[in-house]
Design an enzyme around this catalytic site. Structure first.
Site, PDB file in Angstrom:
ATOM      1  N   SER A   9       0.797  -1.076   0.221  1.00  0.00           N
ATOM      2  CA  SER A   9       0.065  -0.028   0.117  1.00  0.00           C
ATOM      3  C   SER A   9       0.835   1.336  -0.122  1.00  0.00           C
ATOM      4  CB  SER A   9      -0.943  -0.054   1.243  1.00  0.00           C
ATOM      5  OG  SER A   9      -0.492  -0.224   2.489  1.00  0.00           O
ATOM      6  N   GLU A  11       1.210   5.437   0.841  1.00  0.00           N
ATOM      7  CA  GLU A  11       0.614   6.735   1.335  1.00  0.00           C
ATOM      8  C   GLU A  11       0.956   7.881   0.771  1.00  0.00           C
ATOM      9  OE1 GLU A  11       0.459   6.652   5.648  1.00  0.00           O
ATOM     10  OE2 GLU A  11       1.157   8.683   5.744  1.00  0.00           O
ATOM     11  N   ASP A 102      -2.804  14.839  15.920  1.00  0.00           N
ATOM     12  CA  ASP A 102      -2.231  15.607  16.964  1.00  0.00           C
ATOM     13  C   ASP A 102      -2.793  17.032  16.879  1.00  0.00           C
ATOM     14  OD1 ASP A 102      -0.382  13.877  17.891  1.00  0.00           O
ATOM     15  OD2 ASP A 102       0.564  14.035  15.818  1.00  0.00           O
ATOM     16  N   PHE A 210      11.300  14.570  10.860  1.00  0.00           N
ATOM     17  CA  PHE A 210      10.235  13.724  11.067  1.00  0.00           C
ATOM     18  C   PHE A 210      10.558  13.047  12.232  1.00  0.00           C
ATOM     19  CE2 PHE A 210       8.883  13.580   6.161  1.00  0.00           C
ATOM     20  CZ  PHE A 210       8.307  14.904   6.405  1.00  0.00           C
ATOM     21  N   HIS A 260       3.917  -0.627   3.756  1.00  0.00           N
ATOM     22  CA  HIS A 260       2.960   0.571   3.514  1.00  0.00           C
ATOM     23  C   HIS A 260       4.025   1.478   3.504  1.00  0.00           C
ATOM     24  CE1 HIS A 260      -0.375   3.364   3.899  1.00  0.00           C
ATOM     25  NE2 HIS A 260       0.666   4.064   4.708  1.00  0.00           N
TER      26      HIS A 260
HETATM   27  P1  FAD Z   1      -4.000   6.938  19.812  1.00  0.00           P
HETATM   28  O1  FAD Z   1      -4.028   5.299  19.205  1.00  0.00           O
HETATM   29  O2  FAD Z   1      -5.213   7.470  20.518  1.00  0.00           O
HETATM   30  O3  FAD Z   1      -2.547   6.971  20.805  1.00  0.00           O
HETATM   31  C1  FAD Z   1      -2.091   8.253  21.031  1.00  0.00           C
HETATM   32  C2  FAD Z   1      -1.510   8.075  22.463  1.00  0.00           C
HETATM   33  O4  FAD Z   1      -2.401   8.261  23.531  1.00  0.00           O
HETATM   34  C3  FAD Z   1      -0.519   7.021  22.791  1.00  0.00           C
HETATM   35  O5  FAD Z   1       0.592   7.514  23.460  1.00  0.00           O
HETATM   36  C4  FAD Z   1      -1.218   5.937  23.339  1.00  0.00           C
HETATM   37  O6  FAD Z   1      -0.538   5.167  24.258  1.00  0.00           O
HETATM   38  C5  FAD Z   1      -2.615   6.959  24.288  1.00  0.00           C
HETATM   39  N1  FAD Z   1      -3.486   6.639  24.486  1.00  0.00           N
HETATM   40  C6  FAD Z   1      -4.251   5.739  23.654  1.00  0.00           C
HETATM   41  N2  FAD Z   1      -5.547   5.503  24.153  1.00  0.00           N
HETATM   42  C7  FAD Z   1      -5.552   5.911  25.724  1.00  0.00           C
HETATM   43  C8  FAD Z   1      -6.363   5.887  26.500  1.00  0.00           C
HETATM   44  N3  FAD Z   1      -7.700   5.073  26.528  1.00  0.00           N
HETATM   45  N4  FAD Z   1      -5.857   6.255  27.819  1.00  0.00           N
HETATM   46  C9  FAD Z   1      -4.567   6.978  27.760  1.00  0.00           C
HETATM   47  N5  FAD Z   1      -3.646   7.351  26.838  1.00  0.00           N
HETATM   48  C10 FAD Z   1      -4.254   6.613  25.621  1.00  0.00           C
HETATM   49  N6  FAD Z   1      -1.537  12.328  11.715  1.00  0.00           N
HETATM   50  C11 FAD Z   1      -2.107  13.259  11.094  1.00  0.00           C
HETATM   51  O7  FAD Z   1      -2.397  14.324  11.531  1.00  0.00           O
HETATM   52  N7  FAD Z   1      -2.811  12.779   9.984  1.00  0.00           N
HETATM   53  C12 FAD Z   1      -2.454  11.701   9.069  1.00  0.00           C
HETATM   54  O8  FAD Z   1      -3.079  11.408   8.282  1.00  0.00           O
HETATM   55  C13 FAD Z   1      -1.755  10.638  10.085  1.00  0.00           C
HETATM   56  N8  FAD Z   1      -1.554   9.484   9.302  1.00  0.00           N
HETATM   57  C14 FAD Z   1      -0.913   8.594  10.108  1.00  0.00           C
HETATM   58  C15 FAD Z   1      -0.691   7.256   9.571  1.00  0.00           C
HETATM   59  C16 FAD Z   1       0.236   6.187  10.149  1.00  0.00           C
HETATM   60  C17 FAD Z   1       0.093   4.873   9.885  1.00  0.00           C
HETATM   61  C18 FAD Z   1       0.652   6.611  11.434  1.00  0.00           C
HETATM   62  C19 FAD Z   1       1.573   5.430  12.073  1.00  0.00           C
HETATM   63  C20 FAD Z   1       0.520   7.802  12.025  1.00  0.00           C
HETATM   64  C21 FAD Z   1      -0.152   8.776  11.309  1.00  0.00           C
HETATM   65  N9  FAD Z   1      -0.490  10.098  11.829  1.00  0.00           N
HETATM   66  C22 FAD Z   1      -1.216  10.955  11.061  1.00  0.00           C
HETATM   67  C23 FAD Z   1       0.320  10.430  13.271  1.00  0.00           C
HETATM   68  C24 FAD Z   1      -0.854  10.073  14.432  1.00  0.00           C
HETATM   69  O9  FAD Z   1      -1.917  11.214  14.150  1.00  0.00           O
HETATM   70  C25 FAD Z   1       0.064  10.510  15.681  1.00  0.00           C
HETATM   71  O10 FAD Z   1       0.896   9.603  15.760  1.00  0.00           O
HETATM   72  C26 FAD Z   1      -0.919  10.866  16.845  1.00  0.00           C
HETATM   73  O11 FAD Z   1      -0.260  11.373  17.846  1.00  0.00           O
HETATM   74  C27 FAD Z   1      -1.558   9.428  17.363  1.00  0.00           C
HETATM   75  O12 FAD Z   1      -2.432   8.953  16.778  1.00  0.00           O
HETATM   76  P2  FAD Z   1      -3.210   7.658  17.072  1.00  0.00           P
HETATM   77  O13 FAD Z   1      -4.200   7.166  16.137  1.00  0.00           O
HETATM   78  O14 FAD Z   1      -1.835   6.507  17.082  1.00  0.00           O
HETATM   79  O15 FAD Z   1      -3.495   7.729  18.765  1.00  0.00           O
END
Ligand code: FAD
Length: 280
Positions: A9, A11, A102, A210, A260
């Protein structure tokens, strides 16, 4: 490579202007030769907008790609997310990369109604049933804001339990971190595919920036080799292609379900790695 089992895939991110859009279309057309299972389009990263993601998804679909928008919940209301999900469904989109996202730096403000990616996954399932295949993010080297590796894994497991179908990892240059994460996830009962995210190396300064932001470690030996090349872009690319290509082969040989590629809208670097894999 066994393509029947190991899916590719790609991105992309929404282009900012016409010239960038033309470059994206050129890159996407070139990369179609890799026969990606799907391409994904980032959301909100680097200041891009929601409409930028939807427009880019449309652009890539018009080229014949199966395109998956990224969707983040930070700063969003349930009503906004409902609207976005319904519009994607109406366009026949079947896959979404669901993220927390974020807060843009320097902007305080409202974090929105859903605070974690697991909440977003649960919301998508509640609202759209099984319509979407949901990808979530995984962090072999641990998310930078996590309390620790164990708690980050626990939160990853929660996303899968909430209904994610598969995961894409943050990029890394240490395959042992990936294999260790997969082992720990399997021991915690996760059975969904965990696909390594691959960052081509083309620009030393950009890579350091990054990696500092996302918590990816650049091993010392790679940092020192890159520093030696200085401004010699061609040598950086050649070195990057070789070591990332080697890592991809190692990942696939070790059982990774696919790759990916973070293409950065640039075909050459991903193609270079691909060629190396095909030769191997
Ligand atoms: P989560 O899974 O919610 O985790 C974030 C943090 O919160 C972690 O430290 C986790 O341990 C903690 N956490 C999770 N659940 C809980 C809970 N219930 N209680 C307390 N703590 C908790 N960013 C963008 O802005 N746009 C994009 O398109 C984008 N694409 C991405 C694609 C990939 C494949 C990856 C790996 C990252 C991408 N990101 C993107 C970055 C991502 O948004 C950031 O890494 C963000 O900080 C975390 O998102 P997440 O979905 O992993 O969050």
């Amino acid at each position: 490579m066994k393509r029947s089992k190991q899916a590719i895939s790609l991105e992309f991110f929404p282009p900012r202007d016409i010239a960038a859009q033309e470059k994206l279309v050129r890159s996407a057309k070139q990369l179609l030769a890799l026969q990606p299972e799907y391409v994904s389009v980032t959301f909100g990263a680097g200041g891009s907008t929601r409409s930028g993601t939807a427009d880019t998804v449309q652009l890539l679909q018009n080229l014949g790609c199966s395109a998956a928008p990224h969707l983040s919940c930070i700063g969003a209301s349930r009503a906004m997310l409902t609207d976005i999900l319904d519009s994607y469904r109406a366009k026949g989109i079947r896959r979404i990369v669901a993220l927390r996202g974020d807060m843009p730096s320097g902007m305080g403000g409202d974090a929105g109604e859903l605070h974690h990616a697991s909440d977003l996954v649960a919301f998508i399932r509640e609202h759209s049933g099984d319509w979407f295949h949901i990808e979530v993010a995984a962090y072999p080297e641990t998310h930078p804001q996590a309390d620790g590796a164990r708690s980050d894994l626990h939160h990853f497991v929660s996303k899968v339990k909430a209904g994610a179908n598969s995961a894409i990892t943050q990029y890394f240059f240490n395959p042992d971190a990936y294999f260790d994460f997969v082992d720990r996830a399997r021991a915690a009962g996760v059975t969904v595919p965990i696909v390594p995210g691959i960052m081509p190396i083309t620009n030393h300064t950009q890579l350091v920036r990054f990696s500092t932001m996302c918590g990816a470690e650049i091993p010392r030996w790679i940092r020192l080799r890159l520093a030696d090349f200085g401004d010699d872009r061609a040598s950086i690319r050649a070195f990057g292609t070789e070591i990332v290509g080697r890592m991809c082969q190692h990942l696939l040989d070790g059982g990774a379900p696919g790759l990916h590629f973070y293409t950065l809208n640039n075909a050459e670097a991903t193609q270079g790695i691909w060629r190396q894999l095909r030769l191997a």
